[in-house]
Design a protein around this motif. Structure first.
Motif, mmCIF file in Angstrom:
data_model
loop_
_atom_site.group_PDB
_atom_site.id
_atom_site.type_symbol
_atom_site.label_atom_id
_atom_site.label_comp_id
_atom_site.label_asym_id
_atom_site.label_seq_id
_atom_site.Cartn_x
_atom_site.Cartn_y
_atom_site.Cartn_z
ATOM 1 N N ASP A 159 0.709 -1.263 0.045
ATOM 2 C CA ASP A 159 -0.185 0.112 -0.393
ATOM 3 C C ASP A 159 0.875 0.944 -0.209
ATOM 4 O OD1 ASP A 159 -2.163 1.785 -0.123
ATOM 5 O OD2 ASP A 159 -2.412 1.708 2.288
ATOM 6 N N LYS B 40 1.709 8.431 -2.570
ATOM 7 C CA LYS B 40 0.780 9.587 -1.456
ATOM 8 C C LYS B 40 1.733 10.026 -0.523
ATOM 9 C CE LYS B 40 -4.388 8.428 -0.951
ATOM 10 N NZ LYS B 40 -5.297 8.317 -0.481
ATOM 11 N N LYS C 171 -3.856 -2.256 -6.865
ATOM 12 C CA LYS C 171 -3.632 -1.383 -6.514
ATOM 13 C C LYS C 171 -2.993 -0.410 -7.499
ATOM 14 C CE LYS C 171 -1.996 2.510 -3.663
ATOM 15 N NZ LYS C 171 -1.576 2.624 -2.407
ATOM 16 N N GLU D 128 -7.006 11.025 -7.282
ATOM 17 C CA GLU D 128 -7.777 10.470 -6.058
ATOM 18 C C GLU D 128 -9.494 11.556 -5.873
ATOM 19 O OE1 GLU D 128 -6.624 8.643 -2.302
ATOM 20 O OE2 GLU D 128 -9.134 10.210 -1.031
ATOM 21 N N ARG E 261 -9.813 6.016 -6.696
ATOM 22 C CA ARG E 261 -8.087 5.921 -5.305
ATOM 23 C C ARG E 261 -9.500 6.023 -3.998
ATOM 24 N NH1 ARG E 261 -2.602 7.654 -5.190
ATOM 25 N NH2 ARG E 261 -2.507 6.863 -3.788
ATOM 26 N N LEU F 107 -9.913 2.695 -2.251
ATOM 27 C CA LEU F 107 -8.302 2.277 -1.349
ATOM 28 C C LEU F 107 -9.138 3.041 0.004
ATOM 29 C CD1 LEU F 107 -5.833 2.886 -3.867
ATOM 30 C CD2 LEU F 107 -6.007 0.640 -3.195
HETATM 31 N N1 GLY Z 1 -3.214 4.298 0.919
HETATM 32 C C1 GLY Z 1 -4.831 4.547 0.409
HETATM 33 C C2 GLY Z 1 -3.781 4.732 -1.639
HETATM 34 O O1 GLY Z 1 -3.003 5.148 -1.619
HETATM 35 O O2 GLY Z 1 -4.420 5.775 -2.054
#
Ligand code: GLY
Length: 360
Positions: free
Chosen positions: A131, A137, A217, A227, A231, A234
Motif C-alpha cells: 500500500d 501518497k 492498487k 483521488e 482511488r 482504496l
Molecule cells: N492508501 C490509499 C491510497 O494510496 O490511495
C-alpha cells in the motif's frame, strides 16, 4: 516475478529489483545518495541494502525514531536539517528504507526539499509493500490526525524485497494483510477468499499475493492518481478506521493500534453500514466479520468512546462541503463512493462490532 509498470514509475521485485535499482542509479547523474531508515530498519535491513548497492557515489544514512508518533513535521525538520548539513543538493537521491512511516515521511521530505529531489521507496513492512510505497501518497500526521499534511508525488522506482519480511513481527504482518484483504473486498472476492484461508498459505504464496495486491492498487491509482474518483475505493474501511486509529493514538489509557488493526474494525463497521444502506448481503457481512475476527484480536471500544470517535470523522480527507463521504460496498468488488451515513447508523455499527467480538 514480473515488474509492474506505470507511466511514471516502476515496481520491481526481489533480486531483479536491486539490478534495476543499480541500473537506475548508474544511469542518473546523482551527486549523493541518502538512505532514510528508522531505528528498526537500521538494525535489520540496512546491511542487506548496502550489500546490494553497486555504486561509487557517496552514501549517507539518516535515521529517525520508529513509530507512528514520529510521523510529524518535527521529524521532517530533522531530516531536512540533516540533508542540509550533509550537503544534499537537487541532484541528490533519497532511498526510503522502511515501513509506511518512513516511506510516507521520506517521500514528503524528498518532494519538498529544495522544491523536490528524486526518491525511491524500499518498503520493509508488508503494509508498505502492498500500500504505502505505491501510488505516491506522501505526508505526515498532524497531532493524532492521520496524514493531514502531504503531497501526491511518486518516486521513480519501488524496490520490493520480500526477504525483509523475515524479521517483521507477526502483528505487523497482520497489519499489512488488512490492506490486502481490503483489496479483495473492493475488487475481487476470489482474492479475498484466498487471503482468509491463511492455513493454506506458504511464504511463496505470500510473494504472489503481494504482487497481486500491488497490481490491484496500480490499476486503481493509474486510473485516478489524484483521488477524484476510483482511488477513493482504496479508502474503504479507512473513514472509521482512521478515526479509531487517531482516537486510540491520542488516549494514553488505550493501547495504540497498528494501522491495519484499526482498518479491520473500520471495514467491519463499514460492511455493516453497507448492509443497512446499500443492501450488501447479510451472508457476506457475517462471512467477512467471522474471517476478520478469526485473524485479528478483538478490540474493546467502549460505548463512551463512540461520540468522540464519530467527532473525529470531520477530519477525514474525503470530506467535502461539510459532508463526511464514506466508501461503502454494494457487494464484494462493487464499491460506491460519496455515501452519507447518519450518526444513529454509525452507533449501530459500533454496537454490531461489539456484539460480534463477544461471540469470539
Ligand atoms: N492508501 C490509499 C491510497 O494510496 O490511495
Amino acid at each position: 516475478m514480473n515488474s509492474i509498470e506505470t507511466k511514471t514509475y516502476k515496481v520491481h521485485f526481489n533480486t531483479k529489483a536491486y539490478q534495476e535499482l543499480n541500473t537506475y542509479i548508474d544511469s542518473t547523474n546523482f551527486s549523493k545518495i541518502f538512505i532514510l531508515v528508522d531505528s528498526n530498519t537500521h538494525e535489520h535491513c540496512l546491511a542487506k541494502l548496502m550489500s546490494q548497492l553497486e555504486t561509487a557515489i557517496a552514501i549517507e544514512v539518516i535515521e529517525i525514531e520508529a513509530g507512528e508518533h514520529h510521523k510529524t513535521i518535527d521529524t521532517c525538520v530533522g531530516v531536512w536539517n540533516a540533508l542540509t548539513e550533509l550537503d544534499a543538493d537537487r541532484k541528490s537521491l533519497l532511498l526510503n528504507l522502511g515501513g509506511g512511516v518512513v516511506t510516507d515521511l521520506g517521500g514528503f521530505v524528498a518532494s519538498t526539499f529544495k522544491r523536490g529531489i528524486k526518491y525511491i521507496n524500499i518498503p520493509t513492512s508488508l503494509l508498505a509493500m502492498v500500500d504505502a510505497s505505491v501510488g505516491g501518497k506522501t505526508g505526515v500526521d498532524l497531532g493524532a490526525l492521520k496524514n493531514q499534511v502531504g503531497v501526491i508525488n511518486t518516486g521513480d522506482l519501488v524496490v520490493i524485497d520480500t526477504s525483509y519480511l523475515d524479521t517483521l513481527p507477526q502483528n505487523q504482518l497482520k497489519s499489512g494483510l488488512a490492506e490486502m484483504l481490503k483489496h479483495g473486498l473492493i475488487c475481487d472476492k476470489t482474492y479475498f477468499d484466498k487471503l482468509t484461508d491463511l492455513s493454506a498459505l506458504t511464504l511463496n504464496d505470500l510473494d504472489i499475493l503481494i504482487h497481486e495486491s500491488v497490481e490491484i492498487k496500480k490499476e486503481i491509482v493509474t486510473k485516478d492518481p489524484l483521488e477524484q474518483n476510483e482511488r477513493k475505493h482504496l479508502n474503504f474501511g479507512h473513514t472509521l478506521g482512521h478515526a479509531i486509529e487517531s482516537y486510540f493514538l491520542s488516549h494514553a489509557d488505550k493501547k495504540e493500534l497498528l494501522h491495519g488493526e484499526a482498518i479491520v474494525i473500520g471495514m467491519i463497521l463499514e460492511c455493516y453500514i453497507s448492509s443497512e444502506l446499500l443492501g450488501f448481503s447479510k451472508h457476506d457481512l457475517d462471512y467477512i466479520t467471522a474471517a476478520f475476527n478469526a485473524i485479528y484480536a478483538p478490540v474493546t471500544i467502549l460505548t463512551s468512546d463512540y461520540d468522540a470517535i464519530i467527532e473525529l470523522l470531520k477530519y477525514d480527507k474525503k470530506n467535502e462541503h461539510g459532508n463526511i463521504n464514506f466508501v461503502l460496498l454494494k457487494a464484494i468488488g462493487e464499491p460506491k463512493i460519496d455515501c452519507l451515513v447518519d450518526n444513529t447508523l454509525l452507533i449501530k455499527s459500533f454496537e454490531y462490532y461489539a456484539d460480534t467480538i463477544k461471540k469470539v
